[in-house]
Write an enzyme that holds these catalytic residues in place. Structure first.
Site, short mmCIF file in Angstrom:
data_model
loop_
_atom_site.label_atom_id
_atom_site.label_comp_id
_atom_site.label_asym_id
_atom_site.label_seq_id
_atom_site.Cartn_x
_atom_site.Cartn_y
_atom_site.Cartn_z
N GLU A 28 0.84 -1.22 0.00
CA GLU A 28 0.00 0.00 0.00
C GLU A 28 0.87 1.26 0.00
OE1 GLU A 28 -2.15 1.74 -1.28
OE2 GLU A 28 -3.89 0.72 -0.42
N ASP A 73 -7.07 0.03 -3.72
CA ASP A 73 -8.13 1.04 -3.84
C ASP A 73 -8.86 0.93 -5.17
OD1 ASP A 73 -6.19 1.85 -5.60
OD2 ASP A 73 -5.75 3.75 -4.61
#
Ligand code: AHR
Ligand code: AHR
Ligand code: AHR
Length: 483
Positions: free
Chosen positions: A205, A281
């Site tokens: 991430e 995402d």
């Protein structure tokens, strides 16, 4: 024993096991995946030929004959119901389908054989993605896990992010350390390895990591195996990246050591959702092909992974034909005639850069005859398929751009080569051929209002994706070129 039997023996059992090509436990005879067909939107389930065996691809071929098929569910073989389904919209992007969901993969984009038996992988084009936000048993927080995935090492891009593994449960970027997934490709926004890629990296991430720090880590090599085995694993304070030729040989360790020092990555904040083909995402610009992969509970030993690699090699992954139907001869000139009733005097032609259909006959002008004739070339982006060079403008080819067909001069780029590579198959109406876009195998040459596109069989993206008349509009009769 299958890969998940080996992980169990090693004390790090699979908590998710996904494959459209084979059973990952020697005793598994349950569902591998579900396909949905375009003709009536009905579904069927593909099982292994026998317990522990290769997928029964014939079930798919029969069910999908004369229509299009998508992979709608990739079942979890671990018994935890961690199935992968069409990914919902996320913080970075909404997908192209209804309600912002991502595209589903074509069921026929990635044919292979396993020890000679046909099976299909999951061909992820940009916009395609699968997810499970409610997975059970996957690692959360700083808990240990392992993952491997067998991928097509020749299908990748530099978009974010072709991933398989652990991600956020709310489809948003919730911060550093909230993911731990395998990444494969040439995205170099964050880290990269040696050479020009593609690389196996870890998506942790807000960063694709090739080693402890963001940036270049030359111990992470560029890989070019057709079938590549990729590994990311992590436990408190430590993680690793490994890889191998999935068709022979053994694993190498590209990184093994401490967590990144940037804040958020030590301890990790894993959330335990599962993604395939997208970023945490729902970044949907990546592309790649997935054949099989698992997530474990616990940090597998290198010895366990060595036995899994041996099992993958023994599965015997190999390439097979990407085309069917009327054979095309490289170097020959062809014409492609529309077969939709009312349009059968029209041929695929071009007016400037626009590819359209035009009425052409033996009495047409030489100019028009040239515009409606195409030289068959070996596929610029994949030699198992074809490209179509303009007869009147040498060096210019039919390519898709924003899903319309155009004639454009080759710039030699990877993108151009891929966008100008097409795989003919037996016509959807069982006459002639239908011509699949290599990079978007849900999409076929289609005339719509007499203009040519790459179109999918239904869906909200474009007017030319209309399901009505799809098979007819996407089937062409092949003849010798006019010139
Ligand atoms: O870490 C790389 C990507 O950054 C993640 O996959 C995504 O969630 C974010 O955009
Ligand atoms: O035609 C679809 C895509 O549109 C092509 O792959 C790309 O070059 C363009 O953005
Ligand atoms: O391209 C001609 C016609 O236009 C197609 O058959 C139809 O689908 C569209 O309306």
């Amino acid at each position: 024993a299958g890969p998940c039997d080996l992980y169990s023996t090693g004390g790090t059992p699979c908590v998710a096991a996904h494959s459209t090509t084979r059973a990952l436990y020697s005793a598994y005879s349950g569902a591998l995946y579900q396909v949905k067909r375009g003709s009536d939107n009905s579904t069927t389930t593909i099982y292994p030929l026998s317990a522990g065996g290769v997928a029964n691809a014939a079930t798919q071929d029969t069910f999908c004959a004369s229509t299009t098929c998508l992979i709608s569910i990739i079942y979890d073989q671990s018994g935890r119901n961690n199935h992968l389904t069409q990914a919902p919209p996320g913080g970075a992007a909404s997908g192209p389908e209804a309600n912002g969901y991502d595209n589903l993969a074509s069921a026929i984009g990635a044919p292979v054989t396993l020890n000679g038996k046909k099976a299909y992988g999951v061909f992820i084009s940009p916009g395609t993605g699968y997810r499970n936000d409610k997975a059970s048993g996957t690692a959360t927080g700083d808990a240990a896990e392992g993952m491997y995935a067998v991928l097509d090492g020749t299908h990748y891009n530099d978009g974010c992010c072709f991933d398989y593994g652990n991600a956020e449960t709310n489809n948003k970027d919730t911060g550093n350390g909230h993911m731990e997934a395998i990444y494969y490709g040439t995205c170099s926004i964050w880290g990269k390895g040696a050479g020009s890629g593609p690389w196996v990296m870890a998506d942790l991430e807000n960063g694709l990591f090739s080693g402890q720090s963001a940036g270049t880590n030359t111990a992470d090599p560029s890989i070019s195996y057709r079938f590549v085995n990729t590994i990311v694993k992590g436990k408190a304070g430590t993680w690793a990246i490994r890889g191998a030729n999935a068709a022979s040989g053994s694993l190498s360790t590209y990184y093994s050591g401490a967590r990144p020092t940037a804040s958020g990555y030590n301890p990790m904040h894993k959330e335990g959702a599962i993604i395939l083909g997208i970023g945490g995402d729902n970044s949907i610009s990546g592309q790649g092909t997935f054949y099989e992969g698992v997530m474990t509970s616990g940090y597998p030993t290198d010895a366990t992974e060595a036995s899994v690699q041996a099992d993958v090699v023994a599965a015997g992954y190999a390439t097979t034909s990407l085309t069917s139907g009327t054979a095309l001869t490289v170097g020959s000139s062809i014409s492609l005639r529309a077969t939709t009733s009312g349009y059968t005097t029209r041929y695929v032609a071009h007016t400037g850069s626009t590819v359209n259909t035009q009425v052409v006959s033996s009495s047409s002008s030489t100019t028009l005859k040239q515009q409606a004739s195409w030289t068959v070339r070996t596929g610029l982006g994949n030699s198992a398929c074809f490209s179509f060079e303009s007869k009147d403008t040498s060096g210019s080819y039919i390519r898709h751009y924003n899903f319309a067909l155009t004639v454009a001069a080759s710039d030699g780029s990877k993108q151009f080569n891929e966008d100008s590579t097409f795989c003919p198959q037996t016509g959807l109406t069982d006459q002639g051929i239908s011509i699949r876009a290599w990079g978007y195998p849900t999409r076929f040459f289609r005339h719509y209002a007499n203009v040519m596109y790459i179109a999918t069989n239904g869906g909200p993206q474009f007017t030319w994706d209309a399901a009505s008349s799809f098979n007819d509009d996407a089937t062409f009769a092949v003849s010798t070129g006019f010139v």
